[in-house]
Write a protein that holds these residues in place. Structure first.
Motif, mmCIF file in Angstrom:
data_model
loop_
_atom_site.group_PDB
_atom_site.id
_atom_site.type_symbol
_atom_site.label_atom_id
_atom_site.label_comp_id
_atom_site.label_asym_id
_atom_site.label_seq_id
_atom_site.Cartn_x
_atom_site.Cartn_y
_atom_site.Cartn_z
ATOM 1 N N GLU A 84 0.829 -1.207 0.000
ATOM 2 C CA GLU A 84 0.000 0.000 0.000
ATOM 3 C C GLU A 84 0.861 1.253 0.000
ATOM 4 O O GLU A 84 0.576 2.214 -0.730
ATOM 5 N N MET B 197 1.137 4.212 -2.828
ATOM 6 C CA MET B 197 1.012 5.637 -2.488
ATOM 7 C C MET B 197 2.208 6.413 -3.023
ATOM 8 O O MET B 197 2.068 7.478 -3.632
ATOM 9 N N LEU C 269 -3.513 11.744 -8.786
ATOM 10 C CA LEU C 269 -3.888 11.124 -7.514
ATOM 11 C C LEU C 269 -5.352 10.677 -7.506
ATOM 12 O O LEU C 269 -5.679 9.605 -6.980
ATOM 13 N N TYR D 161 -7.378 8.083 -4.942
ATOM 14 C CA TYR D 161 -7.258 8.774 -3.652
ATOM 15 C C TYR D 161 -8.194 9.980 -3.627
ATOM 16 O O TYR D 161 -8.196 10.799 -4.553
ATOM 17 N N HIS E 247 -7.757 6.833 6.073
ATOM 18 C CA HIS E 247 -7.154 6.263 4.867
ATOM 19 C C HIS E 247 -6.514 7.372 4.031
ATOM 20 O O HIS E 247 -6.873 8.541 4.149
ATOM 21 N N PRO E 248 -5.548 7.044 3.176
ATOM 22 C CA PRO E 248 -4.799 8.067 2.446
ATOM 23 C C PRO E 248 -5.698 8.988 1.635
ATOM 24 O O PRO E 248 -6.595 8.541 0.917
ATOM 25 N N SER E 249 -5.438 10.290 1.748
ATOM 26 C CA SER E 249 -6.232 11.288 1.030
ATOM 27 C C SER E 249 -5.357 12.477 0.667
ATOM 28 O O SER E 249 -4.236 12.628 1.162
ATOM 29 N N LEU F 71 0.071 12.312 0.156
ATOM 30 C CA LEU F 71 -1.079 11.525 0.592
ATOM 31 C C LEU F 71 -0.894 11.199 2.064
ATOM 32 O O LEU F 71 0.218 10.856 2.493
#
Length: 377
Positions: A252, A256, A288, A293, A303-305, A343
């Motif tokens: 993961e 990213m 992205l 994302y 969670h990644p943003s 991220l």
């Protein structure tokens, strides 16, 4: 009709004033242009140094422009009084100034019956396009910043992990604070200063993209290192971010990182003279978003943003116009900006990669060649 222009404040703190009169003094001063002639007003003990280092038509101290009632013993008040008296003697009815004029100057000038007009571009447009010397200063600052970045990231990568997964360096826990101290010591030895601190952050704190980081660092978790020192000799800033993983990065995190690096490349390619900051930001964000994302501006997520814009101007201040963000204006020749997509999430951590890039007529020029990977062994 000629316009009278005033910039005033403390040169060591006011970048717009320092740009016009590069004299690093900690006392109030003024730069005044009337009918094309420039007058510099500084404290009496600085007049000779100002004559040696600056280009102006006239140099003086507040004592030469004392009003009828005399000058205040307070330095800031005395300088503001002297500026107002100078303008009154010149029979100036109105002046233009910039966003940085201290109110003490404005008040005394207004008391003298002189109108003050705000020029939103003054001290902004003239600083955005960098001279050859400024480009060299920024390149030098970035080179030193990248040297410190490599030291910090390699220190993290070369450490060992204890039974709890915490990193150990030279027999002691490797903390965010220790890495920042290592970088600060390196900068101190090279006449740089981390005046606004630095960032060495990991999960969960890194979910807040500007959290400075605290406590022990851990293996197999991404660590965002963001260094932004000032070169004390030139007063220009460096700004660089890398993400390092001690041990094995998860799939993961690798995904990213690949997305961020791709977004950074797209933004760099879009950083062209005449393009807009908005378009550069959109080029980065599109990558992205296409990778799945979401946007979360102003909101910390699990969670990644995507939390922030793509970059900002840099020079005598760490954050200068323009922003590479929604609504960002047209890019000027030799404008230097950071490109730093990222991220962030509480669970997996964060990834950000940042470099400084000059928008030249021949295309974007990235300052430095520091590698962008997660592995720094």
């Amino acid at each position: 009709m000629q316009t009278t222009t005033l910039l005033a404040g403390i040169p060591a703190e006011n970048a717009s004033l320092f740009h016009r009169m590069p004299l690093s003094v900690g006392d109030p001063a003024a730069w005044i242009q009337v009918d094309g002639e420039t007058t510099v007003i500084v404290r009496d003990i600085e007049v000779d140094r100002a004559r040696r280092q600056l280009t102006a038509n006239h140099f003086g101290s507040p004592g030469e422009y004392a009003p009828a009632g005399g000058l205040s013993p307070d330095r800031a008040t005395a300088t503001a009084q002297a500026v107002a008296e100078f303008l009154a003697r010149k029979k100036i009815a109105s002046i233009q100034t910039d966003r940085t004029l201290p109110f003490i100057f404005a008040w005394h000038i207004q008391q003298a019956g002189i109108e003050i007009a705000y020029n939103a571009d003054l001290g902004v447009i003239d600083r955005r396009s960098k001279s050859d010397r400024e480009l060299e200063c920024l390149q030098t600052a970035q080179e030193m910043t990248q040297r410190a970045m490599e030291l910090a990231c390699r220190t993290i990568a070369a450490s060992t992990a204890n039974a709890s997964g915490q990193l150990v360096h030279e027999g002691e826990l490797l903390t965010s604070e220790r890495v920042k101290a290592i970088a600060a010591q390196f900068f101190l030895e090279h006449n740089f200063a981390m005046e606004h601190g630095s960032i060495v952050a990991t999960a969960p704190e890194v979910a807040d993209c500007h959290h400075a980081g605290a406590g022990p660092l851990r293996t197999e978790v991404p660590i965002v290192v963001d260094l932004f020192p000032r070169d004390l000799s030139s007063r220009y800033w460096g700004d660089c971010t890398r993400t390092v993983v001690h041990g094995q990065a998860s799939e993961e995190v690798k995904q990213m990182h690949a997305a961020v690096v791709q977004a950074k490349a797209a933004a760099t390619a879009a950083l062209r003279v005449g393009n807009t900051g908005d378009a550069v930001h959109q080029a980065s964000t599109d990558v992205l978003l296409d990778r799945g994302y979401p946007l979360s501006r102003g909101t910390v997520t699990d969670h990644p943003s995507i939390q922030h814009g793509t970059g900002h101007g840099i020079g005598l201040e760490i954050h200068e116009p323009i922003l590479l963000d929604d609504g960002g204006p047209e890019i000027l020749p030799n404008e230097v900006l950071t490109i730093e997509p990222g991220l962030y999430g509480r669970n997996v951590g964060g990834v950000r990669v940042e470099d400084m890039v000059a928008a030249t007529t021949d295309g974007p020029v990235v300052f430095g060649t520091l590698h962008q990977g997660l592995d720094w062994k």
